[in-house]
Every structure is written in structure tokens, then in C-alpha cells.
Enzyme design. Structure first.
Site, mmCIF file in Angstrom:
data_model
loop_
_atom_site.group_PDB
_atom_site.id
_atom_site.type_symbol
_atom_site.label_atom_id
_atom_site.label_comp_id
_atom_site.label_asym_id
_atom_site.label_seq_id
_atom_site.Cartn_x
_atom_site.Cartn_y
_atom_site.Cartn_z
ATOM 1 C CB SER A 65 7.960 5.732 -3.478
ATOM 2 O OG SER A 65 6.898 5.996 -2.589
ATOM 3 C CE LYS A 66 14.608 4.738 0.710
ATOM 4 N NZ LYS A 66 15.667 5.351 1.486
ATOM 5 N NE ARG A 67 6.906 9.909 -0.795
ATOM 6 C CZ ARG A 67 8.080 10.015 -1.444
ATOM 7 N NH1 ARG A 67 9.194 10.150 -0.745
ATOM 8 N NH2 ARG A 67 8.136 9.984 -2.753
#
Ligand code: GLU
Length: 510
Positions: free
Chosen positions: A267-269
Site C-alpha cells: 500500500s501507499k502507507r
């Protein structure tokens, strides 16, 4: 679908932040598919959710596509025959389609407040309904144009009460569609939600805008991430309700990109947390100032990044792993995209970069390396750059790795402690002195040096391991590096001998 239509695909990101590498892969598969078919690759910005709009994200998306070399035929900046290509600028177009569905009985106004919706969910949860939804079983208990009188609906609309427009999903029907990657997908409408398609702020939601735009923009294939698979049955229903079945696009839902351990979606995170970038370009958050690294800034070649991404989920079969963009365009097929997620592999990504680095000319690598050397205060004559690159490129994954060879440009200040401890003995000074005397009498070319060195070992009854590491450490300060005689040729006779004498002196004096 008519077969004669020109292939048109769209990449339709929402500008909610920097584009994640999964998004770039979605764009890439769309691009490859379009190019192969001689079709159009379109960029549409899906910004109907203004609360999630992040300034700079659109420009970032454009720059990322430019960096990897995916040219769009139509986009918000270039325009095109089906524009505008930013949904917020198409706002006025959507209302009529929501109205059309209300008129045909496929949608209705809903006036429920968020408290009422919450109450409904709690009620259903207490009744042990597994996933509470606003649907055929519930809608007649709620506040909407199906339960209120026409007069009350009109009064509420005139008074400006907040409302939404929901799709009226039929009860107990099978929705079936063919996915180009997954085959037939079938869902019963009882598991579907009466999704909101329009809000009283005048904005459509993603579902309505997406279908209307794909229709108006004559999109033939929707190639997007697996996270949209659950929305596809609703989209299929919408095409049917609008009477657009004949021209509805084909669908392909791409598998996820997983974390390296296979544990969930990348994910982006995940950002730099896992030790590698998840974004194509560096991104600086305008509110927190936080920086997320990008493949470009880390020194990856766009060609290597694209090649790596193509192989995340697609495989042409066979041994060949290095594909230029043109080769990808020729070989790509959705039929060879897998159904299951593919684990991201940082080491493999570096391998790709290394292969592209090796395939780049010394001249070109030299031009990229020059400013990096300059930043370090190192100077090199232009005509020496290709030779420097030739020496260092085999050991490099990134252009900046070639900085490791800085000892080719400056004398060693220190000598690798480990080598000295292991190899420097009471006999070493005399041995080095002999070597110096031998080199002094020689022409410096790599082959002659190597031959002379071997002869020297033999006539003195010495092994390679006793002498070569010391020669290296005195000339370069290092324990490892490229071919020692190539290094000495690069440095030239005077410099090599000078380094040897200085090193000898320093080590003798402890
Ligand atoms: N706007 C959606 C996204 O951000 C696009 C989904 C689609 O391609 O239909 O991923």
C-alpha cells in the site's frame, strides 16, 4: 459489443495523493494493450470526491506517466474530442443521467440522515445480518422516494433538504459478466448495495461518473485493479439500466501487488518502511512536509522500472526477462496476466536496474555520473570518464554506485585495516620495494603488468593471495575492486608508483 470499434482504454486515477507503483502498473497494462491494438490510451482524472483532493497529485500523475514514457492521446491538458477529461469539469453532464434512472425506475431519492443510516446498520447487526446494506430488503423501511409521498419528496427537494440518489438494485437476480483475466463472474443482487450515485451537492459519485464517462468517451476495455472487482456487477447493472449493453466495455481486473512477504497488498502507507520506494517519483506531502522516496530519485532507469512492473502479474512465458517498451507492446496479452497477487521483489528490481545499467553505453553513463562526481568535489578529465565507467560499471546497480571508484581520482587517505592485519608481514616492505623496482622499468599496459606480476610471484615463490591484496590496498586503500592491473593502467605509471611508495612509507612508519 461491436467488433469494429477502435480500441480505447483509459487510466482513471483519483488525485488523492501520489500515484503508487500499482497505479503505474495499471496504467502500463492499459498502455501496452492500447498500443498493441493500435488504439488510444487516455488519461481521465476522477476527482468527484473533492474532500479527498490532494493538490499536486494530478501533476504528479502526469509527470510519472511522462517519466516512464507512456504518452496519452487524450488527457486534461491536451484535451481531445471527448473532453473535458477531469470529472469535476464534467459536473453538469451527470445530472441528466441520474434523472434518467429515476424516470425509468432504476434509481430513487433517499433522504436518510447519517444517524438514520447508522441506526439501520445497528438494527441489522442486532438481527445478525452479516453485512448490513441499504438494499431491497431494507429500502422500504427507510426515508426515500419509494416510501414517501410524491408531495413530500417534492417539498423536501424544494426546501433544499440534503439527499442522495441511489440505484435500485433488483432483488434476487444473477448478474453475470466476463472478465478477460478471471473468466465468468457471477453475483446475486441480494448481496449488493443500493449504492449512492449522486449527491445533493450536485456531484455524481464514482460509480455514476465512471460509467457515464466510459460510455461517452467510447471506452472499449476497462483494465483496472482488483479492488474494483466488487463494483463491477453494479457497473454492469448500470449499463443495462441505461440501455448501453451493446457498447459496454469489456472488463479486466488486475491482480494485486503484494508485500514481499506475501502478507497483504503493497500500500501507499508501506512507503519507505519496507526499505524500497513504492512511488515512481519522490513525493513531498505539502501539509506535513514528509518525504516519500521515488524510483526516479533513487537512480532507477525508467526502462528498468517499467520492465520490472510488467512482470508483476504478467509473464510472457520463456526465459527472456529483459523487454524494452516496444517489445512489451508486441508481447503483452491480458491472457497471460495471472489471477493471483504477485509479490513485489526489491532484489529483482535492482537486478533489472543492473541489467539496464550494463546495457547503457559508457559515454552515456559518464554523462550521468559527471554531476554526481562534481557534487562530491571530484574532478575528472572528460576523456577519462568512459574508462572510469568501464572499470566500475560491472560492480554497480545504480550510476551513483560508481562513486565507489573515487579512489581512481584521489589518493587513498586510509588503508583497509582488515587487509593490513591479515597480509602485512615483516617481509612485506622488501617485497613491495621489489615490485616497485620492477614496475618502474615497465610500459604500463594491463596485459604486460599482469604477466610481469605472475612472473614475479613465481620467481619469488609467492602466492597471489600474499601479494595482490597488498598491492591493491596500497594503490587504492581498498580491500576489493575491479581488476588491479586495469586500475594501474587507468592511474598511469607515475601515479601508481607514487601511491605505492607513499603507501609503503606510511605502513612502515606504522
Ligand atoms: N478512480 C478509480 C481509481 O482511483 C478508477 C477505477 C476504474 O478504473 O474504474 O482507481
Amino acid at each position: 459489443m461491436e467488433k469494429s470499434r477502435k480500441t480505447r482504454v483509459r487510466f482513471a486515477p483519483s488525485p488523492t495523493g501520489p500515484l503508487h507503483m500499482g497505479g503505474v502498473r495499471t496504467a502500463l497494462f492499459n498502455y501496452l494493450f492500447a498500443k498493441q491494438a493500435g488504439g488510444d490510451f487516455i488519461l481521465r482524472i476522477e476527482d468527484t470526491d473533492q474532500n479527498r483532493y490532494v493538490p499536486g497529485a494530478e501533476e504528479y500523475i502526469k509527470k510519472a506517466l511522462d517519466w516512464v514514457g507512456m504518452e496519452t492521446v487524450e488527457d486534461p491538458w491536451k484535451g481531445g474530442p471527448y473532453g473535458p477529461y477531469r470529472q469535476s469539469e464534467r459536473k453538469e453532464m451527470y445530472r441528466q443521467y441520474a434523472d434518467q434512472l429515476i424516470e425509468s425506475g432504476h434509481a430513487y431519492y433517499a433522504f436518510d440522515t447519517s444517524e438514520e443510516l447508522e441506526e439501520m446498520r445497528e438494527r441489522l447487526t442486532r438481527a445478525k445480518v452479516p453485512s448490513p446494506q441499504y438494499n431491497a430488503a431494507v429500502r422500504m423501511t427507510m426515508k426515500n422516494s419509494l416510501t414517501l409521498s410524491q408531495d413530500e419528496v417534492n417539498a423536501r427537494l424544494e426546501a433544499g433538504d440534503p439527499y442522495t440518489i441511489r440505484v435500485k438494485v433488483p432483488r434476487n437476480e444473477e448478474v453475470r459478466f466476463h472478465d478477460l483475466i478471471r473468466g465468468w463472474v457471477q453475483v446475486n443482487t441480494n448481496s449488493m448495495d443500493d449504492k449512492v450515485i449522486f449527491k445533493s451537492d450536485g456531484m455524481p459519485t464514482y460509480h455514476l461518473a465512471n460509467i457515464v464517462d466510459d460510455h461517452l468517451m467510447k471506452i472499449t476495455h476497462v483494465i483496472r485493479g482488483e479492488e474494483w472487482l466488487p463494483s463491477a456487477p453494479l457497473h454492469i447493472l448500470l449499463y443495462k439500466f441505461f440501455g448501453w449493453d451493446d457498447t459496454k466495455p469489456e472488463f479486466a481486473h488486475l491482480p494485486l501487488i503484494l508485500r514481499p512477504d506475501g502478507n497483504g497488498k503493497l500500500s501507499k502507507r508501506d512507503g519507505d518502511r519496507l526499505g524500497f520506494p513504492v512511488f515512481p517519483l519522490e513525493w513531498i506531502d505539502s501539509t506535513t512536509g514528509e518525504k516519500a522516496s521515488g524510483y526516479r530519485e533513487k537512480g532507477y532507469f525508467p526502462e528498468a522500472f517499467v520492465n520490472m512492473l510488467a512482470f508483476l502479474g504478467w509473464n510472457p512465458g520463456g526465459e527472456k526477462e529483459l523487454y524494452s517498451m516496444d517489445e512489451l507492446i508486441q508481447s503483452f496479452s491480458l491472457g497471460r496476466v495471472g489471477k493471483s497477487g504477485s509479490k513485489f521483489d526489491a532484489a529483482k528490481t535492482n537486478w533489472y536496474n543492473q541489467q539496464y545499467l550494463r546495457a547503457t553505453s559508457d559515454q552515456e553513463l559518464g554523462s550521468s555520473l559527471r554531476p554526481i562526481l562534481q557534487d562530491e568535489g571530484l574532478t575528472i578529465q572528460d576523456d577519462k570518464l568512459p574508462a572510469y565507467v568501464e572499470l566500475m560499471k560491472e560492480r554497480a546497480t545504480f550510476v551513483s554506485d560508481m562513486l565507489e571508484g573515487r579512489y581512481l581520482l584521489e589518493k587513498p587517505m586510509e588503508y583497509d585495516e582488515k587487509v593490513i592485519q591479515k597480509k602485512w608481514t615483516a617481509d612485506s616492505p622488501a617485497m613491495i620495494q621489489k615490485l616497485i623496482s620492477m614496475f618502474e622499468k615497465m610500459e604500463f599496459d594491463s596485459q604486460s603488468l599482469e604477466q610481469a606480476f605472475h612472473d614475479f610471484l613465481q620467481s619469488n615463490g609467492l602466492g597471489m593471495g600474499a601479494v595482490l591484496p597488498l598491492l591493491r590496498v596500497l594503490v587504492t586503500g581498498q580491500g576489493t575492486g575491479p581488476g588491479m592491473f586495469d586500475i594501474m593502467c587507468f592511474l598511469g605509471k607515475a601515479e601508481s608508483l607514487d601511491r605505492l611508495s607513499v603507501g609503503l612509507q606510511k605502513l612502515q612508519n606504522g
